[in-house]
Scaffold this active site. Structure first.
Site, PDB file in Angstrom:
ATOM      1  N   PHE A 122      -4.704  -8.433  -9.574  1.00 12.73           N
ATOM      2  CA  PHE A 122      -3.484  -7.871 -10.176  1.00 12.73           C
ATOM      3  C   PHE A 122      -2.294  -8.571  -9.524  1.00 12.73           C
ATOM      4  O   PHE A 122      -2.110  -8.453  -8.310  1.00 12.73           O
ATOM      5  CB  PHE A 122      -3.461  -6.371  -9.883  1.00 12.73           C
ATOM      6  CG  PHE A 122      -2.313  -5.588 -10.446  1.00 12.73           C
ATOM      7  CD1 PHE A 122      -2.207  -5.344 -11.814  1.00 12.73           C
ATOM      8  CD2 PHE A 122      -1.342  -5.042  -9.609  1.00 12.73           C
ATOM      9  CE1 PHE A 122      -1.178  -4.568 -12.331  1.00 12.73           C
ATOM     10  CE2 PHE A 122      -0.306  -4.262 -10.112  1.00 12.73           C
ATOM     11  CZ  PHE A 122      -0.220  -4.026 -11.483  1.00 12.73           C
ATOM     12  N   GLU A 126       5.965 -10.449  -5.724  1.00 14.39           N
ATOM     13  CA  GLU A 126       6.449 -11.828  -5.567  1.00 14.39           C
ATOM     14  C   GLU A 126       7.173 -11.944  -4.226  1.00 14.39           C
ATOM     15  O   GLU A 126       7.496 -10.923  -3.606  1.00 14.39           O
ATOM     16  CB  GLU A 126       7.429 -12.156  -6.696  1.00 14.39           C
ATOM     17  CG  GLU A 126       6.786 -12.053  -8.071  1.00 14.39           C
ATOM     18  CD  GLU A 126       7.719 -12.464  -9.199  1.00 14.39           C
ATOM     19  OE1 GLU A 126       8.920 -12.739  -8.939  1.00 14.39           O
ATOM     20  OE2 GLU A 126       7.232 -12.512 -10.344  1.00 14.39           O
ATOM     21  N   PRO A 127       7.494 -13.164  -3.802  1.00 16.81           N
ATOM     22  CA  PRO A 127       8.229 -13.304  -2.538  1.00 16.81           C
ATOM     23  C   PRO A 127       9.537 -12.494  -2.544  1.00 16.81           C
ATOM     24  O   PRO A 127       9.902 -11.900  -1.535  1.00 16.81           O
ATOM     25  CB  PRO A 127       8.506 -14.810  -2.453  1.00 16.81           C
ATOM     26  CG  PRO A 127       7.411 -15.436  -3.248  1.00 16.81           C
ATOM     27  CD  PRO A 127       7.080 -14.470  -4.342  1.00 16.81           C
ATOM     28  N   ARG A 244      -3.092   4.550  -7.485  1.00 17.35           N
ATOM     29  CA  ARG A 244      -2.614   5.350  -6.356  1.00 17.35           C
ATOM     30  C   ARG A 244      -3.537   6.533  -6.082  1.00 17.35           C
ATOM     31  O   ARG A 244      -3.743   6.928  -4.932  1.00 17.35           O
ATOM     32  CB  ARG A 244      -1.169   5.799  -6.634  1.00 17.35           C
ATOM     33  CG  ARG A 244      -0.207   4.638  -6.509  1.00 17.35           C
ATOM     34  CD  ARG A 244       1.182   4.883  -7.073  1.00 17.35           C
ATOM     35  NE  ARG A 244       1.992   3.669  -6.924  1.00 17.35           N
ATOM     36  CZ  ARG A 244       3.168   3.484  -7.499  1.00 17.35           C
ATOM     37  NH1 ARG A 244       3.694   4.420  -8.273  1.00 17.35           N
ATOM     38  NH2 ARG A 244       3.836   2.355  -7.307  1.00 17.35           N
ATOM     39  N   GLN A 337      -6.909   8.455  20.124  1.00 17.98           N
ATOM     40  CA  GLN A 337      -6.545   9.268  21.289  1.00 17.98           C
ATOM     41  C   GLN A 337      -7.767   9.990  21.864  1.00 17.98           C
ATOM     42  O   GLN A 337      -7.943  10.050  23.077  1.00 17.98           O
ATOM     43  CB  GLN A 337      -5.454  10.289  20.868  1.00 17.98           C
ATOM     44  CG  GLN A 337      -4.677  10.866  22.017  1.00 17.98           C
ATOM     45  CD  GLN A 337      -3.817   9.811  22.714  1.00 17.98           C
ATOM     46  OE1 GLN A 337      -3.568   8.735  22.191  1.00 17.98           O
ATOM     47  NE2 GLN A 337      -3.372  10.115  23.923  1.00 17.98           N
ATOM     48  N   ILE A 338      -8.594  10.521  20.980  1.00 16.11           N
ATOM     49  CA  ILE A 338      -9.800  11.228  21.435  1.00 16.11           C
ATOM     50  C   ILE A 338     -10.742  10.255  22.144  1.00 16.11           C
ATOM     51  O   ILE A 338     -11.374  10.590  23.143  1.00 16.11           O
ATOM     52  CB  ILE A 338     -10.498  11.925  20.234  1.00 16.11           C
ATOM     53  CG1 ILE A 338      -9.632  13.100  19.758  1.00 16.11           C
ATOM     54  CG2 ILE A 338     -11.911  12.401  20.602  1.00 16.11           C
ATOM     55  CD1 ILE A 338     -10.050  13.696  18.427  1.00 16.11           C
ATOM     56  N   GLU A 364       0.054  -0.725  -3.094  1.00 15.05           N
ATOM     57  CA  GLU A 364       0.132   0.087  -4.327  1.00 15.05           C
ATOM     58  C   GLU A 364       1.309   1.074  -4.260  1.00 15.05           C
ATOM     59  O   GLU A 364       1.226   2.194  -4.760  1.00 15.05           O
ATOM     60  CB  GLU A 364      -1.214   0.739  -4.653  1.00 15.05           C
ATOM     61  CG  GLU A 364      -2.276  -0.337  -4.885  1.00 15.05           C
ATOM     62  CD  GLU A 364      -3.467   0.062  -5.702  1.00 15.05           C
ATOM     63  OE1 GLU A 364      -3.396   1.042  -6.443  1.00 15.05           O
ATOM     64  OE2 GLU A 364      -4.487  -0.651  -5.611  1.00 15.05           O
ATOM     65  N   THR A 366       4.704   1.711  -1.357  1.00 18.27           N
ATOM     66  CA  THR A 366       4.867   2.266  -0.008  1.00 18.27           C
ATOM     67  C   THR A 366       5.091   3.781  -0.058  1.00 18.27           C
ATOM     68  O   THR A 366       5.378   4.349  -1.125  1.00 18.27           O
ATOM     69  CB  THR A 366       6.107   1.648   0.674  1.00 18.27           C
ATOM     70  OG1 THR A 366       7.248   1.974  -0.135  1.00 18.27           O
ATOM     71  CG2 THR A 366       6.001   0.140   0.827  1.00 18.27           C
TER      72      THR A 366
HETATM   73  N1  COS Z   1       3.959   5.194 -16.609  1.00 15.20           N
HETATM   74  C1  COS Z   1       4.488   4.690 -17.745  1.00 15.20           C
HETATM   75  N2  COS Z   1       5.744   4.187 -17.808  1.00 15.20           N
HETATM   76  C2  COS Z   1       6.484   4.209 -16.688  1.00 15.20           C
HETATM   77  C3  COS Z   1       6.001   4.730 -15.478  1.00 15.20           C
HETATM   78  C4  COS Z   1       4.683   5.248 -15.449  1.00 15.20           C
HETATM   79  N3  COS Z   1       4.151   5.768 -14.350  1.00 15.20           N
HETATM   80  N4  COS Z   1       6.949   4.619 -14.531  1.00 15.20           N
HETATM   81  C5  COS Z   1       8.000   4.048 -15.131  1.00 15.20           C
HETATM   82  N5  COS Z   1       7.721   3.801 -16.442  1.00 15.20           N
HETATM   83  C6  COS Z   1       8.616   3.228 -17.453  1.00 15.20           C
HETATM   84  C7  COS Z   1       9.895   4.035 -17.507  1.00 15.20           C
HETATM   85  O1  COS Z   1       9.753   5.140 -18.382  1.00 15.20           O
HETATM   86  C8  COS Z   1      10.886   3.023 -18.016  1.00 15.20           C
HETATM   87  O2  COS Z   1      10.738   2.902 -19.407  1.00 15.20           O
HETATM   88  P1  COS Z   1      12.030   3.052 -20.403  1.00 15.20           P
HETATM   89  O3  COS Z   1      12.944   1.923 -19.991  1.00 15.20           O
HETATM   90  O4  COS Z   1      11.456   2.883 -21.762  1.00 15.20           O
HETATM   91  O5  COS Z   1      12.604   4.386 -20.111  1.00 15.20           O
HETATM   92  C9  COS Z   1      10.405   1.711 -17.406  1.00 15.20           C
HETATM   93  O6  COS Z   1       9.026   1.918 -17.065  1.00 15.20           O
HETATM   94  C10 COS Z   1      11.167   1.349 -16.160  1.00 15.20           C
HETATM   95  O7  COS Z   1      11.029   2.421 -15.238  1.00 15.20           O
HETATM   96  P2  COS Z   1      12.088   2.727 -14.087  1.00 15.20           P
HETATM   97  O8  COS Z   1      13.475   2.714 -14.693  1.00 15.20           O
HETATM   98  O9  COS Z   1      11.644   3.934 -13.389  1.00 15.20           O
HETATM   99  O10 COS Z   1      11.939   1.399 -13.185  1.00 15.20           O
HETATM  100  P3  COS Z   1      12.588   1.031 -11.789  1.00 15.20           P
HETATM  101  O11 COS Z   1      12.945  -0.383 -11.807  1.00 15.20           O
HETATM  102  O12 COS Z   1      13.633   2.008 -11.421  1.00 15.20           O
HETATM  103  O13 COS Z   1      11.339   1.100 -10.741  1.00 15.20           O
HETATM  104  C11 COS Z   1       9.638   1.943  -9.308  1.00 15.20           C
HETATM  105  C12 COS Z   1      10.441   2.080 -10.617  1.00 15.20           C
HETATM  106  C13 COS Z   1      10.472   1.736  -8.092  1.00 15.20           C
HETATM  107  C14 COS Z   1       8.889   3.271  -9.214  1.00 15.20           C
HETATM  108  C15 COS Z   1       8.625   0.785  -9.498  1.00 15.20           C
HETATM  109  O14 COS Z   1       9.287  -0.455  -9.450  1.00 15.20           O
HETATM  110  C16 COS Z   1       7.509   0.776  -8.470  1.00 15.20           C
HETATM  111  O15 COS Z   1       6.518   1.495  -8.612  1.00 15.20           O
HETATM  112  N6  COS Z   1       7.649  -0.040  -7.424  1.00 15.20           N
HETATM  113  C17 COS Z   1       6.563  -0.264  -6.442  1.00 15.20           C
HETATM  114  C18 COS Z   1       5.682  -1.351  -6.946  1.00 15.20           C
HETATM  115  C19 COS Z   1       4.361  -1.301  -6.279  1.00 15.20           C
HETATM  116  O16 COS Z   1       3.698  -0.284  -6.191  1.00 15.20           O
HETATM  117  N7  COS Z   1       3.951  -2.440  -5.811  1.00 15.20           N
HETATM  118  C20 COS Z   1       2.695  -2.556  -5.146  1.00 15.20           C
HETATM  119  C21 COS Z   1       2.094  -3.845  -5.517  1.00 15.20           C
HETATM  120  S1  COS Z   1       0.797  -3.728  -6.555  1.00 15.20           S
HETATM  121  S2  COS Z   1      -0.729  -3.580  -5.308  1.00 15.20           S
END
Ligand code: COS
Length: 384
Positions: A122, A126-127, A244, A337-338, A364, A366
């Protein structure tokens, strides 16, 4: 939802025995060589571990979410590296296809993922884009029947082993946020795909991550997941909701293992003329760990059942990931610790687990991202 308790019990018994008899004895070797022995990988394929969550019509076992977390509790009672190898095919590497892929895409790739013939990765991070996933810069420009992909993905689990990548890339450069992102399946052999050097990590030896670099990589338009542009970020978020919950279950399994090790040590280790397990300060650490593991286990099972009931579990998945990963870190700390001085040397597994489980609070999403998702959903729901 449990489809058939007897069948599930057979699977859980098989997993438990495989972990105890094959994986636990190989933990040190994996930590030392940074490789999972080929015969163990072959056995994992034979048992069907790569296809636990791939639907049955595509050759997998099609576990429901409740069944999956119960299986994950068992698989996680050993080094997380073993789980990591099968984790992407069952989770973030295959789920994009499963939730949003076209029938043709599913038929083409899923059977090979289920059998373990192909490893899936998956590629979101990105950097310059981690927690702020929607700011990703990898581009995919349409050119006839192809997309030309350029960019770098970072910390990609199983990249060195992977045959296919689920790649999130920006197809619309004018849309800066989530709406400009699409998801693709990119095959490893495609000209322009390069895998970087393996990252040197704090722990989880045997599980590999690396950069994946795309240079004018021509990906067939048929590999756009679902055949639809602009919905790739949502695909990634749906994948992560499930991922998650899976990681939360892994945290519980790992914590159970660490607590078992700590309890055994506390019963055997004598100080002041008696086993240290007799001391109330040790008992407090054992009891707190037990209670927290039970709490995490219960909430994960509840969230899994809700997902099986088709409820939106974005908030619950983040609650589980937040609590279970932090709980796992606390249990690791108490278990060291134990063990006292013995907990700091590599003769005991706890030294390795302490480093291995640190990742759970990071990947997945933080802990801080889980807090943000939970609170944002609460505020949004209150305003409806
Ligand atoms: N399921 C379906 N759609 C989702 C969703 C979910 N769980 N979460 C968000 N969306 C949709 C939103 O509804 C929104 O759609 P609309 O524009 O049509 O309303 C769109 O996706 C964008 O969502 P949002 O505005 O919430 O995006 P943000 O940029 O604010 O970011 C976070 C949301 C921070 C929660 C997201 O970037 C994130 O999870 N970041 C962490 C990434 C991660 O886990 N990386 C680990 C690497 S993979 S191992």
């Amino acid at each position: 939802m449990i489809r058939d308790q007897e069948t599930l019990n057979v699977l859980l018994d098989t997993l438990s025995r495989f972990v105890r008899e094959r994986l636990v004895p190989a933990e040190n070797e994996v930590a030392e060589t940074d490789e999972i022995p080929a015969d163990i990988v072959a056995e994992m394929r034979d048992i069907g571990l790569f296809g636990l969550c791939v639907p049955e019509e595509y050759g997998g076992l099609g576990l429901t979410m409740e069944e999956e977390v119960l299986a994950a509790f068992e698989i996680a009672k050993t080094s997380p590296a073993f789980r990591s190898l099968i984790g992407t095919n069952n989770g973030i590497g295959s789920q994009g296809l499963i939730v949003d892929g076209t029938e043709e895409q599913k038929r083409h790739y899923l059977p090979k993922l289920a059998s373990g013939e192909l490893i899936a990765s998956f590629a979101l991070t990105e950097p310059g884009s981690g927690s702020d996933a929607a700011s990703l810069r990898t581009s995919a420009r349409r050119d006839g029947d192809f997309y030309v992909v350029n960019g770098t993905k970072r910390f990609i689990t199983n990249a060195p082993e992977a045959g296919i990548f689920t790649v999130m890339a920006r197809t619309n450069p004018d849309v800066k946020g989530a709406g400009g992102i699409s998801a693709f399946i990119v095959e490893k052999g495609t000209p322009g795909v390069h895998i970087g050097k393996r990252d040197k990590k704090m722990g989880q030896k045997g599980a590999h991550t690396a950069d994946v670099i795309f240079e004018n990589c021509r990906v067939p338009a048929a590999n756009l997941i679902g055949g639809k542009e602009g919905v790739g970020f949502k695909t990634a978020m749906k994948v992560l909701d499930k991922g998650r919950l899976h990681i939360s279950a892994i945290c519980v399994g790992a914590a159970e293992r660490m607590l078992e090790d700590a309890l055994r040590y506390a019963i055997e280790r004598q100080q002041f003329g008696q086993p240290i397990a007799e001391f109330q300060l040790i008992q407090a650490m054992l009891a707190d760990s037990k209670a927290e593991i039970y709490a995490a286990r219960s909430m994960i099972l509840d969230a899994a059942r809700r997902r099986d009931n088709k409820e939106d579990i974005s908030t619950e998945a983040s609650c589980c990931k937040l609590f279970a990963s932090e709980m796992c870190g606390r249990v690791a700390d108490r278990a060291v610790q134990i063990h006292g001085g013995a907990g700091y040397v590599s003769e005991y597994a706890i030294e390795r687990f302490y480093r291995d489980v640190r990742l759970f609070r990071i990947y997945e999403g933080t802990t801080q991202i889980q807090q943000l998702v939970i609170a944002r959903n609460m505020i949004r729901n209150a305003q409806v």
